[in-house]
Design a protein around this motif. Structure first.
Motif, PDB file in Angstrom:
ATOM      1  N   CYS A 140      -3.724  13.517  -2.520  1.00 13.73           N
ATOM      2  CA  CYS A 140      -4.397  13.906  -3.712  1.00 13.73           C
ATOM      3  C   CYS A 140      -3.620  15.242  -4.398  1.00 13.73           C
TER       4      CYS A 140
ATOM      5  N   THR B 220       0.721  -1.040   0.259  1.00  7.69           N
ATOM      6  CA  THR B 220       0.189  -0.025  -0.092  1.00  7.69           C
ATOM      7  C   THR B 220       0.878   1.138   0.007  1.00  7.69           C
TER       8      THR B 220
ATOM      9  N   PRO C 175      -1.783  11.181  -8.558  1.00  5.08           N
ATOM     10  CA  PRO C 175      -2.868  10.464  -7.709  1.00  5.08           C
ATOM     11  C   PRO C 175      -4.148  11.210  -7.314  1.00  5.08           C
TER      12      PRO C 175
ATOM     13  N   SER D 267      -4.514   6.522  -0.040  1.00  6.73           N
ATOM     14  CA  SER D 267      -3.853   5.352  -0.206  1.00  6.73           C
ATOM     15  C   SER D 267      -4.060   4.770  -1.599  1.00  6.73           C
ATOM     16  N   HIS D 268      -3.156   3.956  -1.882  1.00  5.87           N
ATOM     17  CA  HIS D 268      -3.290   3.273  -3.461  1.00  5.87           C
ATOM     18  C   HIS D 268      -2.539   2.012  -3.294  1.00  5.87           C
TER      19      HIS D 268
END
Length: 193
Positions: free
Chosen positions: A77, A72, A142, A85-86
């Motif tokens: 942003c 993770t 993101p 989180s990505h």
């Protein structure tokens, strides 16, 4: 040159597969993310867990390493600066060459030999392979959600809180005309009184 530490979870021992082409070994383990594992905007924090699944296959030139890595990444942003989180899911397949094979490739002028990953004292360092699998797969910009309106470029207000938020922005090239218009209206008001 630094020697690889066989106790490091990112270092794999090739003794299990040997040098006989066709032999294979599989392993799964959890490793800690190294420092700077990502971009300025989104990264897997140092020490955070990464789950790796790896298959080592002995081939004539060396050991073919195929696998996946999951973890993770966290960051902000790029539109509103909220934390995000990505999920990271990278795949890789790399050939780690035996030192003698690599030396032979360099002798015969193979240009790719300088870029090959090498097996050092029977050990493979997975860190650069994992980095190459994860970092390019991270989103370049993101966002917390696809329709995030972001922040006002003038005052920094969250546009989500007031979608109709706007500023009367006057192009600096027209500012002199605005001054003339306000002088003209002042003069006309004075004449009326």
């Amino acid at each position: 040159m630094n020697r690889l530490d066989p106790r490091s979870p990112m270092v794999l021992d090739t003794k299990e597969v040997g040098r006989r082409p066709g032999s294979m070994a599989e392993l799964s383990r959890e490793v800690e993310a190294p420092a700077e594992f990502g971009t300025e905007v989104l990264r897997v924090a140092e020490g955070e867990p990464l789950d790796i699944d790896v298959r080592l296959e002995s081939v004539v030139e060396g050991v073919l390493v195929t696998g996946s890595v999951q973890g993770t990444a966290t960051g902000a942003c790029v539109r509103c600066l909220d934390p995000i989180s990505h999920e990271v899911d990278g795949r890789f397949q790399e050939l780690f060459a035996y030192a003698d094979r690599n030396a032979h490739h360099q002798e015969v002028g193979d240009e790719d030999a300088a870029e090959e990953y090498l097996i050092e004292d029977g050990l493979i360092d997975l860190e650069p392979v994992l980095r190459d699998a994860v970092v390019p797969a991270l989103p370049f910009q993101p966002v917390c959600r696809p329709d995030c309106p972001g922040l006002c470029s003038e005052c920094g207000m969250r546009l989500e809180e007031d979608p109709d938020h706007a500023h009367d922005v006057i192009d600096p090239r027209w500012a002199a005309l605005t001054d003339l218009a306000s002088e003209s209206s002042t003069t006309q008001t004075e004449k009326r009184t």
